[in-house]
Design an enzyme around this catalytic site. Structure first.
Site, short mmCIF file in Angstrom:
data_model
loop_
_atom_site.label_atom_id
_atom_site.label_comp_id
_atom_site.label_asym_id
_atom_site.label_seq_id
_atom_site.Cartn_x
_atom_site.Cartn_y
_atom_site.Cartn_z
N GLY A 33 -10.22 50.20 -27.39
CA GLY A 33 -11.43 50.80 -26.82
C GLY A 33 -11.88 50.06 -25.58
O GLY A 33 -11.28 49.07 -25.17
N GLU A 107 -6.49 49.97 -36.79
CA GLU A 107 -7.59 48.99 -36.72
C GLU A 107 -7.93 48.48 -38.12
O GLU A 107 -8.12 47.28 -38.34
CB GLU A 107 -8.84 49.64 -36.10
O1 LIG Z 1 -10.76 54.14 -32.17
C1 LIG Z 1 -11.44 53.44 -31.45
C2 LIG Z 1 -12.16 52.24 -31.89
O2 LIG Z 1 -12.66 52.30 -33.19
C3 LIG Z 1 -13.14 51.60 -30.93
O3 LIG Z 1 -13.28 50.27 -31.34
C4 LIG Z 1 -14.50 52.21 -30.94
O4 LIG Z 1 -14.39 53.60 -30.68
C5 LIG Z 1 -15.41 51.55 -29.89
O5 LIG Z 1 -14.92 51.80 -28.61
P1 LIG Z 1 -15.72 51.40 -27.31
O6 LIG Z 1 -15.69 49.91 -27.22
O7 LIG Z 1 -14.97 52.06 -26.20
O8 LIG Z 1 -17.11 51.95 -27.44
#
Ligand SMILES: O=C[C@H](O)[C@H](O)[C@H](O)COP(=O)(O)O
Length: 224
Positions: A33, A107
């Site tokens: 992400g 994850e």
């Molecule tokens: O599948 C994606 C993950 O769980 C990410 O860690 C989550 O969506 C957070 O992403 P971001 O840092 O872009 O908000």
């Protein structure tokens, strides 16, 4: 500070948190992400000082390799000292919703292998109750409609995330309108639906440390 600056601040804080542990045999677990990307970018300057990383997605694998960091197989990496990742929502118990980027299954697997999960997030992600963010569920494609019907029975509004195929070749259903009173119970219930690969609730194994980016600095919460 804007949201990107808050994400950068927590990425910096996570580097400070793990830097003393970067030794020649250290293998880190790395999330996915935009916030995890900022962490990866900062980790680049330490390439060669530690053994490498296990990545939770093809995207993070590519980013790590591009910075000269070795990406290792989880099966031969044993227990990892740290898993560092962002979240879509996080509560005071450091339980999370994840999977906005469809990387939830890997994850959850990499996080399960880590001694400490460090969650890095800007304060827009902090909630009193999980469930405002639609809860992602990875499903085996042929089970998608069945799983959706079971989710309706639980009071959720399932929406197929069209056009998205996970790194595991599966599909994603996002669940709207689920206010989650008991995250651990909900996580277990969703895992019990046939055809569900993983749900985006990280409650049984939440984070151990939260680095939360706020206007007045990074707030550190450690549960263990
Ligand atoms: O599948 C994606 C993950 O769980 C990410 O860690 C989550 O969506 C957070 O992403 P971001 O840092 O872009 O908000």
């Amino acid at each position: 500070m804007n949201q990107d600056e808050l994400k950068a601040a927590v990425a910096d804080a996570a580097i400070k948190e793990i830097e003393p542990w970067l030794e020649k045999d250290t293998v880190l677990g790395i999330g996915t992400g935009s916030t995890a990307n900022l962490f990866i970018d900062r980790l680049g300057k330490f390439a060669g000082r530690f053994k490498g990383a296990v990545a939770s997605s093809d995207a993070s694998t590519k980013r790590l390799k591009g910075l000269g960091i070795d990406v290792l197989e989880l099966n031969s990496s044993g227990t990892l000292p740290f898993y560092i990742d962002g979240a879509d929502e996080v509560n005071a118990h450091l339980q999370m919703i994840k999977g906005g980027g469809a990387a939830l299954t890997r994850e959850k697997i990499v996080a399960a292998c880590a001694e400490r999960f460090i969650c890095i997030a800007d304060d827009s992600k902090y909630v009193a109750q999980l469930g405002h963010f639609p809860l992602p569920i990875e499903v085996i494609p042929m089970a998608r409609s069945y799983v959706a019907r079971e989710l309706v029975k639980l009071g959720a509004e399932p929406v197929y995330r069209e056009g998205v195929v996970t790194d595991n070749g599966n599909q994603i259903i996002d669940c709207y309108d689920v206010m989650i009173d008991d995250p651990k119970a909900m996580e277990a219930t969703l895992n019990g639906i046939v055809g569900v690969v993983t749900n985006g609730l990280f409650a049984a194994r939440g984070a151990d440390v939260l680095l939360l980016g706020k206007e007045d600095g990074v707030e550190r919460t450690a549960l263990r």
